[in-house]
Design a protein around this motif. Structure first.
Motif, mmCIF file in Angstrom:
data_model
loop_
_atom_site.group_PDB
_atom_site.id
_atom_site.type_symbol
_atom_site.label_atom_id
_atom_site.label_comp_id
_atom_site.label_asym_id
_atom_site.label_seq_id
_atom_site.Cartn_x
_atom_site.Cartn_y
_atom_site.Cartn_z
ATOM 1 N N ILE A 1 89.822 -59.473 74.912
ATOM 2 C CA ILE A 1 91.071 -59.643 74.172
ATOM 3 C C ILE A 1 91.411 -61.127 74.029
ATOM 4 O O ILE A 1 91.892 -61.570 72.974
ATOM 5 C CB ILE A 1 92.215 -58.886 74.877
ATOM 6 C CG1 ILE A 1 91.995 -57.376 74.726
ATOM 7 C CG2 ILE A 1 93.572 -59.286 74.301
ATOM 8 C CD1 ILE A 1 92.922 -56.533 75.570
ATOM 9 N N ALA A 2 91.140 -61.909 75.076
ATOM 10 C CA ALA A 2 91.378 -63.354 75.006
ATOM 11 C C ALA A 2 90.524 -63.977 73.902
ATOM 12 O O ALA A 2 90.986 -64.856 73.161
ATOM 13 C CB ALA A 2 91.062 -63.999 76.353
ATOM 14 N N ALA A 3 89.282 -63.510 73.774
ATOM 15 C CA ALA A 3 88.399 -64.027 72.725
ATOM 16 C C ALA A 3 88.909 -63.637 71.345
ATOM 17 O O ALA A 3 88.877 -64.447 70.405
ATOM 18 C CB ALA A 3 86.980 -63.502 72.928
ATOM 19 N N VAL A 4 89.377 -62.411 71.208
ATOM 20 C CA VAL A 4 89.911 -61.957 69.924
ATOM 21 C C VAL A 4 91.140 -62.776 69.543
ATOM 22 O O VAL A 4 91.303 -63.185 68.386
ATOM 23 C CB VAL A 4 90.263 -60.456 69.977
ATOM 24 C CG1 VAL A 4 90.992 -60.028 68.704
ATOM 25 C CG2 VAL A 4 88.998 -59.633 70.154
ATOM 26 N N MET A 5 92.004 -63.051 70.518
ATOM 27 C CA MET A 5 93.178 -63.881 70.250
ATOM 28 C C MET A 5 92.756 -65.284 69.829
ATOM 29 O O MET A 5 93.387 -65.908 68.971
ATOM 30 C CB MET A 5 94.067 -63.943 71.493
ATOM 31 C CG MET A 5 94.695 -62.615 71.879
ATOM 32 S SD MET A 5 95.634 -61.843 70.520
ATOM 33 C CE MET A 5 96.956 -63.033 70.319
ATOM 34 N N GLY A 6 91.670 -65.762 70.421
ATOM 35 C CA GLY A 6 91.145 -67.063 70.024
ATOM 36 C C GLY A 6 90.665 -67.049 68.584
ATOM 37 O O GLY A 6 90.856 -68.018 67.849
ATOM 38 N N HIS A 7 90.034 -65.938 68.187
ATOM 39 C CA HIS A 7 89.557 -65.826 66.807
ATOM 40 C C HIS A 7 90.728 -65.738 65.832
ATOM 41 O O HIS A 7 90.695 -66.338 64.752
ATOM 42 C CB HIS A 7 88.674 -64.586 66.658
ATOM 43 C CG HIS A 7 88.109 -64.419 65.285
ATOM 44 N ND1 HIS A 7 86.969 -65.075 64.864
ATOM 45 C CD2 HIS A 7 88.534 -63.692 64.221
ATOM 46 C CE1 HIS A 7 86.720 -64.755 63.608
ATOM 47 N NE2 HIS A 7 87.655 -63.911 63.192
ATOM 48 N N LEU A 8 91.752 -64.983 66.201
ATOM 49 C CA LEU A 8 92.919 -64.839 65.338
ATOM 50 C C LEU A 8 93.713 -66.143 65.236
ATOM 51 O O LEU A 8 94.203 -66.504 64.157
ATOM 52 C CB LEU A 8 93.837 -63.728 65.867
ATOM 53 C CG LEU A 8 93.285 -62.302 65.849
ATOM 54 C CD1 LEU A 8 94.251 -61.360 66.552
ATOM 55 C CD2 LEU A 8 93.040 -61.838 64.428
ATOM 56 N N GLY B 1 92.995 -68.300 61.797
ATOM 57 C CA GLY B 1 91.694 -67.675 61.985
ATOM 58 C C GLY B 1 91.446 -66.483 61.092
ATOM 59 O O GLY B 1 92.016 -66.363 60.007
ATOM 60 N N GLY B 2 90.578 -65.596 61.565
ATOM 61 C CA GLY B 2 90.210 -64.410 60.809
ATOM 62 C C GLY B 2 90.915 -63.177 61.328
ATOM 63 O O GLY B 2 91.957 -63.272 61.981
ATOM 64 N N LYS B 3 90.327 -62.014 61.068
ATOM 65 C CA LYS B 3 90.942 -60.745 61.450
ATOM 66 C C LYS B 3 90.380 -60.163 62.734
ATOM 67 O O LYS B 3 90.887 -59.169 63.238
ATOM 68 C CB LYS B 3 90.797 -59.747 60.300
ATOM 69 C CG LYS B 3 91.527 -60.211 59.049
ATOM 70 C CD LYS B 3 91.316 -59.262 57.890
ATOM 71 C CE LYS B 3 92.041 -59.780 56.658
ATOM 72 N NZ LYS B 3 91.812 -58.931 55.473
ATOM 73 N N GLY B 4 89.316 -60.744 63.239
ATOM 74 C CA GLY B 4 88.836 -60.391 64.563
ATOM 75 C C GLY B 4 87.950 -59.177 64.681
ATOM 76 O O GLY B 4 87.599 -58.787 65.803
ATOM 77 N N VAL B 5 87.545 -58.566 63.573
ATOM 78 C CA VAL B 5 86.761 -57.330 63.670
ATOM 79 C C VAL B 5 85.396 -57.590 64.305
ATOM 80 O O VAL B 5 84.965 -56.854 65.196
ATOM 81 C CB VAL B 5 86.597 -56.676 62.282
ATOM 82 C CG1 VAL B 5 85.641 -55.499 62.364
ATOM 83 C CG2 VAL B 5 87.939 -56.218 61.751
ATOM 84 N N ALA B 6 84.687 -58.627 63.841
ATOM 85 C CA ALA B 6 83.362 -58.913 64.386
ATOM 86 C C ALA B 6 83.449 -59.296 65.861
ATOM 87 O O ALA B 6 82.611 -58.884 66.674
ATOM 88 C CB ALA B 6 82.692 -60.043 63.588
ATOM 89 N N THR B 7 84.465 -60.066 66.221
ATOM 90 C CA THR B 7 84.650 -60.451 67.625
ATOM 91 C C THR B 7 85.002 -59.235 68.471
ATOM 92 O O THR B 7 84.528 -59.092 69.602
ATOM 93 C CB THR B 7 85.744 -61.527 67.741
ATOM 94 O OG1 THR B 7 85.428 -62.622 66.873
ATOM 95 C CG2 THR B 7 85.832 -62.052 69.166
ATOM 96 N N LEU B 8 85.823 -58.353 67.921
ATOM 97 C CA LEU B 8 86.123 -57.086 68.599
ATOM 98 C C LEU B 8 84.852 -56.287 68.838
ATOM 99 O O LEU B 8 84.655 -55.704 69.910
ATOM 100 C CB LEU B 8 87.086 -56.248 67.750
ATOM 101 C CG LEU B 8 88.586 -56.466 67.923
ATOM 102 C CD1 LEU B 8 89.341 -55.688 66.855
ATOM 103 C CD2 LEU B 8 89.041 -56.052 69.311
ATOM 104 N N PHE B 9 83.981 -56.270 67.826
ATOM 105 C CA PHE B 9 82.738 -55.515 67.970
ATOM 106 C C PHE B 9 81.863 -56.094 69.068
ATOM 107 O O PHE B 9 81.246 -55.361 69.839
ATOM 108 C CB PHE B 9 81.972 -55.496 66.649
ATOM 109 C CG PHE B 9 80.647 -54.805 66.751
ATOM 110 C CD1 PHE B 9 80.578 -53.451 67.005
ATOM 111 C CD2 PHE B 9 79.464 -55.518 66.650
ATOM 112 C CE1 PHE B 9 79.365 -52.807 67.144
ATOM 113 C CE2 PHE B 9 78.240 -54.883 66.783
ATOM 114 C CZ PHE B 9 78.191 -53.519 67.028
ATOM 115 N N GLY B 10 81.807 -57.434 69.153
ATOM 116 C CA GLY B 10 81.045 -58.061 70.232
ATOM 117 C C GLY B 10 81.567 -57.662 71.593
ATOM 118 O O GLY B 10 80.801 -57.423 72.535
#
Length: 222
Positions: free
Chosen positions: A99-106, A115-124
């Motif tokens: 979740i911390a990484a997704v927040m970083g992406h957003l 940032g972006g919408k975080g789907v690819a990072t969520l998938f990772g």
């Protein structure tokens, strides 16, 4: 238990997620900031839309890697903190790091928090936490993409597939994982609101999967 190791890992996960791959690749190889075109997001979907698959595929893979790497920082925290591998505490730390990484992406600190919408990072992140459900999502994403050529629609359906996967197909008996699956669905609906509106109006851009893409540097849409 919160320790200096867990706090450090969370910070590292956020910084990992903050790496703006779409922005850096667009600027380095195309002289384009993808946030100024298309949907205005710094993610794989908009990169596909603006620059095509030659830029979109690397961005997507790197964004997936960000989520996977950040989640696996749980090894940095250590079993002494989380308990045994695959324990509830261990899984909760994985989710927190992802979740911390997704927040970083957003909200990337390295790109003005745009940032972006975080789907690819969520998938990772899902790949690291629930491999079987992640592979199910991949299959659904590919099938929907091949049929519709909509990256956004493929992402939305794949996101909802994850919740079905951990609930029914590959049941996980850790409540935080189920709650996380529900949060993914909510996040996807919120971050893809404009995409959903364009899909309903028939105005969403399709991806040219097998044809060479001419970079779309037209005016940014809302």
């Amino acid at each position: 238990m919160i320790t200096i190791y867990s706090v450090s890992a969370l910070i590292m996960a956020y910084l990992c997620g903050s790496i703006p791959t779409a922005v850096w690749i667009g600027q380095a190889f195309y002289g384009v900031d993808v946030r100024e075109y298309g949907s205005g997001n710094a993610g794989a979907t908009n990169t596909f839309r603006v620059l095509g698959k030659k830029a979109g595929i690397p961005v997507m893979l790197l964004d997936i890697l960000k989520g996977w790497t950040a989640t696996n920082l749980v090894y940095f925290i250590g079993v002494s903190t989380t308990g045994a591998y695959n324990s509830i505490a261990y899984t909760n730390y994985e989710l927190a790091l992802g979740i911390a990484a997704v927040m970083g992406h957003l909200f990337p600190i390295f790109a003005g928090f745009r940032g972006g919408k975080g789907v690819a990072t969520l998938f990772g992140m899902v790949l690291a936490v629930n491999l079987h459900s992640a592979l199910l999502c991949v299959g659904v994403f590919i099938v929907v993409l091949l049929i519709t050529r909509y990256v956004s629609l493929s992402s939305i359906i794949a996101g909802f597939t994850y919740l079905l996967g951990v609930t029914f197909v590959f049941p996980v008996y850790i409540k935080s994982v189920i709650i996380y699956g529900m949060c993914i669905c909510a996040l996807i609906l919120v971050t893809h609101q404009k995409n959903i509106e364009r899909l309903l109006k028939g105005k969403e851009s399709r991806v040219n999967l097998f044809k060479k893409k001419i970079p779309d540097t037209g005016k940014r849409t809302s």
